[in-house]
Motif scaffolding. Sequence first.
Motif, PDB file in Angstrom:
ATOM      1  N   ALA A  12       0.828  -1.204   0.000  1.00  0.00           N
ATOM      2  CA  ALA A  12       0.000   0.000   0.000  1.00  0.00           C
ATOM      3  C   ALA A  12       0.862   1.254   0.000  1.00  0.00           C
ATOM      4  CB  ALA A  12      -0.937  -0.008   1.206  1.00  0.00           C
ATOM      5  N   ALA A  13       1.905   1.269   0.801  1.00  0.00           N
ATOM      6  CA  ALA A  13       2.794   2.430   0.866  1.00  0.00           C
ATOM      7  C   ALA A  13       3.520   2.635  -0.448  1.00  0.00           C
ATOM      8  CB  ALA A  13       3.792   2.261   2.009  1.00  0.00           C
ATOM      9  N   THR A  14       3.954   1.568  -1.078  1.00  0.00           N
ATOM     10  CA  THR A  14       4.650   1.659  -2.355  1.00  0.00           C
ATOM     11  C   THR A  14       3.716   2.212  -3.420  1.00  0.00           C
ATOM     12  OG1 THR A  14       6.050  -0.190  -1.756  1.00  0.00           O
ATOM     13  CG2 THR A  14       5.944   0.359  -4.084  1.00  0.00           C
ATOM     14  N   GLY A  15       2.484   1.744  -3.432  1.00  0.00           N
ATOM     15  CA  GLY A  15       1.508   2.247  -4.412  1.00  0.00           C
ATOM     16  C   GLY A  15       1.254   3.721  -4.237  1.00  0.00           C
ATOM     17  N   ALA A  16       1.150   4.171  -3.002  1.00  0.00           N
ATOM     18  CA  ALA A  16       0.918   5.592  -2.751  1.00  0.00           C
ATOM     19  C   ALA A  16       2.134   6.417  -3.153  1.00  0.00           C
ATOM     20  CB  ALA A  16       0.596   5.805  -1.271  1.00  0.00           C
ATOM     21  N   ALA A  17       3.314   5.897  -2.933  1.00  0.00           N
ATOM     22  CA  ALA A  17       4.532   6.628  -3.277  1.00  0.00           C
ATOM     23  C   ALA A  17       4.686   6.742  -4.786  1.00  0.00           C
ATOM     24  CB  ALA A  17       5.739   5.938  -2.664  1.00  0.00           C
ATOM     25  N   MET A  18       4.179   5.799  -5.527  1.00  0.00           N
ATOM     26  CA  MET A  18       4.330   5.796  -6.972  1.00  0.00           C
ATOM     27  C   MET A  18       3.277   6.658  -7.670  1.00  0.00           C
ATOM     28  SD  MET A  18       5.359   1.831  -7.581  1.00  0.00           S
ATOM     29  CE  MET A  18       5.648   2.013  -9.335  1.00  0.00           C
ATOM     30  N   ALA A  19       2.223   7.023  -6.951  1.00  0.00           N
ATOM     31  CA  ALA A  19       1.162   7.824  -7.548  1.00  0.00           C
ATOM     32  C   ALA A  19       1.683   9.217  -7.879  1.00  0.00           C
ATOM     33  CB  ALA A  19      -0.015   7.910  -6.589  1.00  0.00           C
ATOM     34  N   GLY A  20       1.097   9.810  -8.906  1.00  0.00           N
ATOM     35  CA  GLY A  20       1.510  11.149  -9.292  1.00  0.00           C
ATOM     36  C   GLY A  20       0.844  12.208  -8.443  1.00  0.00           C
ATOM     37  N   PRO A  21       1.047  13.471  -8.806  1.00  0.00           N
ATOM     38  CA  PRO A  21       0.460  14.572  -8.043  1.00  0.00           C
ATOM     39  C   PRO A  21      -1.058  14.633  -8.202  1.00  0.00           C
ATOM     40  CG  PRO A  21       1.535  15.385 -10.009  1.00  0.00           C
ATOM     41  CD  PRO A  21       1.846  13.922  -9.920  1.00  0.00           C
ATOM     42  N   THR A  22      -1.678  15.407  -7.346  1.00  0.00           N
ATOM     43  CA  THR A  22      -3.119  15.631  -7.409  1.00  0.00           C
ATOM     44  C   THR A  22      -3.364  17.085  -7.772  1.00  0.00           C
ATOM     45  OG1 THR A  22      -3.527  13.949  -5.728  1.00  0.00           O
ATOM     46  CG2 THR A  22      -5.262  15.571  -6.074  1.00  0.00           C
ATOM     47  N   CYS A  23      -4.254  17.297  -8.727  1.00  0.00           N
ATOM     48  CA  CYS A  23      -4.605  18.653  -9.153  1.00  0.00           C
ATOM     49  C   CYS A  23      -6.045  18.940  -8.727  1.00  0.00           C
ATOM     50  CB  CYS A  23      -4.456  18.779 -10.665  1.00  0.00           C
ATOM     51  SG  CYS A  23      -2.757  18.510 -11.230  1.00  0.00           S
ATOM     52  N   TYR A  58      -2.938  16.607 -16.053  1.00  0.00           N
ATOM     53  CA  TYR A  58      -2.578  16.149 -17.384  1.00  0.00           C
ATOM     54  C   TYR A  58      -1.235  15.441 -17.266  1.00  0.00           C
ATOM     55  CZ  TYR A  58      -6.126  19.113 -19.696  1.00  0.00           C
ATOM     56  OH  TYR A  58      -7.292  19.682 -20.124  1.00  0.00           O
ATOM     57  N   GLU A  59      -1.062  14.379 -18.039  1.00  0.00           N
ATOM     58  CA  GLU A  59       0.198  13.651 -18.043  1.00  0.00           C
ATOM     59  C   GLU A  59       0.559  13.307 -19.478  1.00  0.00           C
ATOM     60  OE1 GLU A  59       2.230   9.683 -16.015  1.00  0.00           O
ATOM     61  OE2 GLU A  59       0.062   9.773 -16.205  1.00  0.00           O
ATOM     62  N   ILE A  60       1.833  13.480 -19.805  1.00  0.00           N
ATOM     63  CA  ILE A  60       2.297  13.072 -21.129  1.00  0.00           C
ATOM     64  C   ILE A  60       3.441  12.079 -21.006  1.00  0.00           C
ATOM     65  CG2 ILE A  60       1.637  15.251 -22.240  1.00  0.00           C
ATOM     66  CD1 ILE A  60       4.758  15.782 -22.465  1.00  0.00           C
ATOM     67  N   TYR A  61       3.501  11.215 -21.993  1.00  0.00           N
ATOM     68  CA  TYR A  61       4.645  10.340 -22.222  1.00  0.00           C
ATOM     69  C   TYR A  61       5.109  10.681 -23.623  1.00  0.00           C
ATOM     70  CZ  TYR A  61       2.903   7.399 -18.393  1.00  0.00           C
ATOM     71  OH  TYR A  61       2.478   6.933 -17.177  1.00  0.00           O
ATOM     72  N   GLY A  62       6.398  10.836 -23.806  1.00  0.00           N
ATOM     73  CA  GLY A  62       6.911  11.157 -25.127  1.00  0.00           C
ATOM     74  C   GLY A  62       8.371  11.518 -25.064  1.00  0.00           C
ATOM     75  N   LYS A  69      13.398  10.688 -23.580  1.00  0.00           N
ATOM     76  CA  LYS A  69      12.093  10.219 -23.122  1.00  0.00           C
ATOM     77  C   LYS A  69      11.667  10.987 -21.880  1.00  0.00           C
ATOM     78  CE  LYS A  69      12.028   5.500 -24.816  1.00  0.00           C
ATOM     79  NZ  LYS A  69      11.859   4.082 -24.447  1.00  0.00           N
ATOM     80  N   VAL A  70      10.374  11.351 -21.836  1.00  0.00           N
ATOM     81  CA  VAL A  70       9.848  12.085 -20.692  1.00  0.00           C
ATOM     82  C   VAL A  70       8.501  11.514 -20.257  1.00  0.00           C
ATOM     83  CG1 VAL A  70      11.003  14.269 -21.234  1.00  0.00           C
ATOM     84  CG2 VAL A  70       8.734  13.826 -22.158  1.00  0.00           C
ATOM     85  N   GLU A  71       8.221  11.680 -18.979  1.00  0.00           N
ATOM     86  CA  GLU A  71       6.905  11.454 -18.390  1.00  0.00           C
ATOM     87  C   GLU A  71       6.694  12.654 -17.486  1.00  0.00           C
ATOM     88  OE1 GLU A  71       4.612   8.606 -15.164  1.00  0.00           O
ATOM     89  OE2 GLU A  71       6.504   7.910 -16.008  1.00  0.00           O
ATOM     90  N   ILE A  72       5.728  13.513 -17.838  1.00  0.00           N
ATOM     91  CA  ILE A  72       5.551  14.765 -17.106  1.00  0.00           C
ATOM     92  C   ILE A  72       4.083  14.945 -16.729  1.00  0.00           C
ATOM     93  CG2 ILE A  72       5.925  17.267 -17.121  1.00  0.00           C
ATOM     94  CD1 ILE A  72       7.868  16.829 -19.459  1.00  0.00           C
ATOM     95  N   TYR A  73       3.872  15.381 -15.483  1.00  0.00           N
ATOM     96  CA  TYR A  73       2.542  15.738 -14.990  1.00  0.00           C
ATOM     97  C   TYR A  73       2.414  17.257 -15.025  1.00  0.00           C
ATOM     98  CZ  TYR A  73       2.470  11.033 -12.952  1.00  0.00           C
ATOM     99  OH  TYR A  73       2.503   9.679 -12.754  1.00  0.00           O
ATOM    100  N   PHE A  74       1.254  17.750 -15.470  1.00  0.00           N
ATOM    101  CA  PHE A  74       1.008  19.178 -15.572  1.00  0.00           C
ATOM    102  C   PHE A  74      -0.282  19.556 -14.853  1.00  0.00           C
ATOM    103  CE2 PHE A  74       3.381  18.058 -19.388  1.00  0.00           C
ATOM    104  CZ  PHE A  74       4.306  19.076 -19.500  1.00  0.00           C
ATOM    105  N   ASP A  75      -0.301  20.770 -14.305  1.00  0.00           N
ATOM    106  CA  ASP A  75      -1.537  21.336 -13.781  1.00  0.00           C
ATOM    107  C   ASP A  75      -2.408  21.663 -14.992  1.00  0.00           C
ATOM    108  OD1 ASP A  75      -3.372  23.628 -13.180  1.00  0.00           O
ATOM    109  OD2 ASP A  75      -2.535  23.350 -11.170  1.00  0.00           O
ATOM    110  N   LEU A  82       4.423  19.870 -12.993  1.00  0.00           N
ATOM    111  CA  LEU A  82       4.409  19.589 -11.554  1.00  0.00           C
ATOM    112  C   LEU A  82       5.434  18.561 -11.141  1.00  0.00           C
ATOM    113  CD1 LEU A  82       0.536  19.377 -11.122  1.00  0.00           C
ATOM    114  CD2 LEU A  82       2.024  21.322 -10.591  1.00  0.00           C
ATOM    115  N   GLU A  83       5.626  17.566 -11.999  1.00  0.00           N
ATOM    116  CA  GLU A  83       6.531  16.471 -11.667  1.00  0.00           C
ATOM    117  C   GLU A  83       6.942  15.779 -12.950  1.00  0.00           C
ATOM    118  OE1 GLU A  83       5.920  12.165  -9.543  1.00  0.00           O
ATOM    119  OE2 GLU A  83       5.081  13.876  -8.485  1.00  0.00           O
ATOM    120  N   SER A  84       8.187  15.347 -13.012  1.00  0.00           N
ATOM    121  CA  SER A  84       8.631  14.574 -14.161  1.00  0.00           C
ATOM    122  C   SER A  84       9.413  13.370 -13.668  1.00  0.00           C
ATOM    123  CB  SER A  84       9.460  15.425 -15.115  1.00  0.00           C
ATOM    124  OG  SER A  84      10.607  15.894 -14.478  1.00  0.00           O
ATOM    125  N   LYS A  85       9.354  12.314 -14.456  1.00  0.00           N
ATOM    126  CA  LYS A  85      10.042  11.070 -14.093  1.00  0.00           C
ATOM    127  C   LYS A  85      10.939  10.660 -15.235  1.00  0.00           C
ATOM    128  CE  LYS A  85       6.304   9.444 -11.180  1.00  0.00           C
ATOM    129  NZ  LYS A  85       5.385   8.410 -10.878  1.00  0.00           N
TER     130      LYS A  85
END
Length: 85
Positions: A12-23, A58-62, A69-75, A82-85
């Motif tokens: 459960a903790a791992t799943g929560a840590a892997m979740a992205g931001p909340t808008c 919003y999230e993009i992969y590209g 390669k990017v994975e980015i979360y946007f407001d 907001l966050e990129s991986k």
Amino acid sequence: MKSTLVAALLVAATGAAMAGPTCTAPKETWKKEADFQAELKQQGYEIKTFKVTKGNCYEIYGKDKADKKVEIYFDPATGKALESK
């Protein structure tokens, strides 16, 4: 029994840590998906996947303009990254 509980808590903790931001911006203030994607493409992004996350961001992969390669979360209201991986 105790080890099963510990394992469940770790999962459960791992799943929560892997979740992205909340808008939290109201949907009526969001940039239109097509307009926002067009803005990103003008900035040099190549979008393979665009989606709205469970956290209402919003999230993009590209790839970026450097072809990395990017994975980015946007407001979705402001377009701010907001966050990129």
